[in-house]
Design an enzyme around this catalytic site. Sequence first.
Site, PDB file in Angstrom:
ATOM      1  N   LYS A  65      23.916   4.602  46.336  1.00 23.70           N
ATOM      2  CA  LYS A  65      25.379   5.029  46.904  1.00 23.70           C
ATOM      3  C   LYS A  65      24.845   6.439  47.673  1.00 23.70           C
ATOM      4  CE  LYS A  65      27.688   2.495  43.542  1.00 23.70           C
ATOM      5  NZ  LYS A  65      28.759   2.683  42.444  1.00 23.70           N
ATOM      6  N   GLY A 132      27.912   9.218  37.915  1.00 23.76           N
ATOM      7  CA  GLY A 132      28.248   8.786  39.066  1.00 23.76           C
ATOM      8  C   GLY A 132      29.888   8.256  38.981  1.00 23.76           C
ATOM      9  N   ASN A 153      31.379  15.960  28.551  1.00 27.37           N
ATOM     10  CA  ASN A 153      29.892  15.382  28.708  1.00 27.37           C
ATOM     11  C   ASN A 153      28.699  15.992  27.817  1.00 27.37           C
ATOM     12  OD1 ASN A 153      28.190  13.726  30.289  1.00 27.37           O
ATOM     13  ND2 ASN A 153      27.610  15.124  31.494  1.00 27.37           N
ATOM     14  N   ARG A 154      27.767  15.200  27.579  1.00 27.27           N
ATOM     15  CA  ARG A 154      26.737  15.893  26.850  1.00 27.27           C
ATOM     16  C   ARG A 154      25.904  17.004  27.481  1.00 27.27           C
ATOM     17  NH1 ARG A 154      21.826  11.590  26.065  1.00 27.27           N
ATOM     18  NH2 ARG A 154      22.044  11.962  28.500  1.00 27.27           N
ATOM     19  N   TYR A 225      31.322  -3.271  30.194  1.00 24.17           N
ATOM     20  CA  TYR A 225      31.955  -4.647  30.034  1.00 24.17           C
ATOM     21  C   TYR A 225      30.973  -5.699  29.392  1.00 24.17           C
ATOM     22  CZ  TYR A 225      29.682  -5.525  34.347  1.00 24.17           C
ATOM     23  OH  TYR A 225      28.508  -5.346  35.552  1.00 24.17           O
ATOM     24  N   GLY A 246      38.227  -1.091  31.405  1.00 22.64           N
ATOM     25  CA  GLY A 246      38.196  -0.037  32.460  1.00 22.64           C
ATOM     26  C   GLY A 246      37.356  -0.950  33.510  1.00 22.64           C
TER      27      GLY A 246
HETATM   28  P1  ATR Z   1      26.700   6.323  36.228  1.00 26.28           P
HETATM   29  O1  ATR Z   1      26.372   6.497  37.614  1.00 26.28           O
HETATM   30  O2  ATR Z   1      26.634   4.590  36.036  1.00 26.28           O
HETATM   31  O3  ATR Z   1      27.796   6.938  35.896  1.00 26.28           O
HETATM   32  P2  ATR Z   1      24.781   8.146  35.309  1.00 26.28           P
HETATM   33  O4  ATR Z   1      24.747   8.743  36.430  1.00 26.28           O
HETATM   34  O5  ATR Z   1      23.160   7.721  34.856  1.00 26.28           O
HETATM   35  O6  ATR Z   1      25.270   6.759  35.328  1.00 26.28           O
HETATM   36  O7  ATR Z   1      25.623   8.730  34.117  1.00 26.28           O
HETATM   37  C1  ATR Z   1      25.400   8.462  32.956  1.00 26.28           C
HETATM   38  C2  ATR Z   1      26.317   9.327  32.059  1.00 26.28           C
HETATM   39  O8  ATR Z   1      26.234   8.744  30.787  1.00 26.28           O
HETATM   40  C3  ATR Z   1      26.043  10.628  31.971  1.00 26.28           C
HETATM   41  O9  ATR Z   1      27.332  11.460  31.853  1.00 26.28           O
HETATM   42  C4  ATR Z   1      25.280  10.864  30.666  1.00 26.28           C
HETATM   43  O10 ATR Z   1      25.336  12.107  30.143  1.00 26.28           O
HETATM   44  P3  ATR Z   1      24.130  13.284  30.564  1.00 26.28           P
HETATM   45  O11 ATR Z   1      24.954  13.925  31.795  1.00 26.28           O
HETATM   46  O12 ATR Z   1      24.197  14.444  29.464  1.00 26.28           O
HETATM   47  O13 ATR Z   1      23.146  12.888  30.916  1.00 26.28           O
HETATM   48  C5  ATR Z   1      26.004  10.003  29.790  1.00 26.28           C
HETATM   49  N1  ATR Z   1      25.083   9.386  28.768  1.00 26.28           N
HETATM   50  C6  ATR Z   1      23.897   8.655  29.001  1.00 26.28           C
HETATM   51  N2  ATR Z   1      23.640   8.184  27.730  1.00 26.28           N
HETATM   52  C7  ATR Z   1      24.170   9.272  26.714  1.00 26.28           C
HETATM   53  C8  ATR Z   1      24.347   9.352  25.237  1.00 26.28           C
HETATM   54  N3  ATR Z   1      23.377   8.670  24.497  1.00 26.28           N
HETATM   55  N4  ATR Z   1      24.865  10.239  24.864  1.00 26.28           N
HETATM   56  C9  ATR Z   1      25.957  11.047  25.593  1.00 26.28           C
HETATM   57  N5  ATR Z   1      26.007  10.738  26.920  1.00 26.28           N
HETATM   58  C10 ATR Z   1      25.379   9.795  27.389  1.00 26.28           C
END
Ligand code: ATR
Length: 249
Positions: A65, A132, A153-154, A225, A246
């Site tokens: 993307k 994203g 967010n984490r 989903y 969603g």
């Molecule tokens: P996408 O593009 O599909 O949104 P991504 O960019 O990989 O995927 O983002 C994943 C999101 O899931 C992030 O917000 C990630 O948190 P971090 O920013 O702290 O990495 C969150 N995420 C993934 N696994 C997680 C977990 N076990 N607990 C909390 N947040 C998690």
Amino acid sequence: MYKFGLIGYPVQHSLSPWIHEKFLEQAGLSGTYSLIEIKPDNFSEEIAQLKASDMNGFNVTVPYKEKIIPYLDEIDEDAKAMGAVNTVLNKDGKWIGFNTDGKGYVRSLQHAYPQIFSNKARERLLLLGGGGAARGIYYALVTEGFQRVDIANRTIASAASIKSLTEEKKQTDTQILTLSEAEEALDQYSVVIQTTSVGMNPNSEESIISVERLKAETIVSDIVYQPIKTKLLTKSHDRGANIHFGHTM
Ligand code: ATR
């Protein structure tokens, strides 16, 4: 006869051909929608081939993307602000990039719960996640006129970078929270939107936050989903929340 497709890696399990062929049928158009899997090492060669082809347009998924942007001739304002493109239109040989991810989500929410769109300044929304998907949804919600969309967010820095996306364009009251702060403040929100992959198979027993403080009638939405009804949605439903699938974005 239109020719469309999806680029990404991997893409073989995508439902996009089925979905888009239905759209073509509904629109009374004839055409095809193919899966174009591009290995990261071959990206520029395969994109050059695609550019020389007569394809009318294509969608872009993970991990391309952002990587597609330098190959475009034009980019729409929203996609530019988001720094990500999920749709490319071939207009007389020129590639124009768009991003419909967030807009699709907002339309789906509006279709299910039109009442929250009647007083957008008053509603308090909480986004869970900073990836994203969160970026696209935040941008679309703020562009739509919601003023208070908090992000938990984490990793706090990613949430803060999402907030800065719209800072020049729109005034917002966005607060950034940790996940545990969000858990504590859950009763303050009218809409909670889960945008991460947490809770997706095979980890369907996981939930990004506990919903003990959730008020009945709150709208809880989850973009996962697989399964359709995640643990977060099941627990929220048990507490009297209204749920939203969603993935219909
Ligand atoms: P996408 O593009 O599909 O949104 P991504 O960019 O990989 O995927 O983002 C994943 C999101 O899931 C992030 O917000 C990630 O948190 P971090 O920013 O702290 O990495 C969150 N995420 C993934 N696994 C997680 C977990 N076990 N607990 C909390 N947040 C998690």
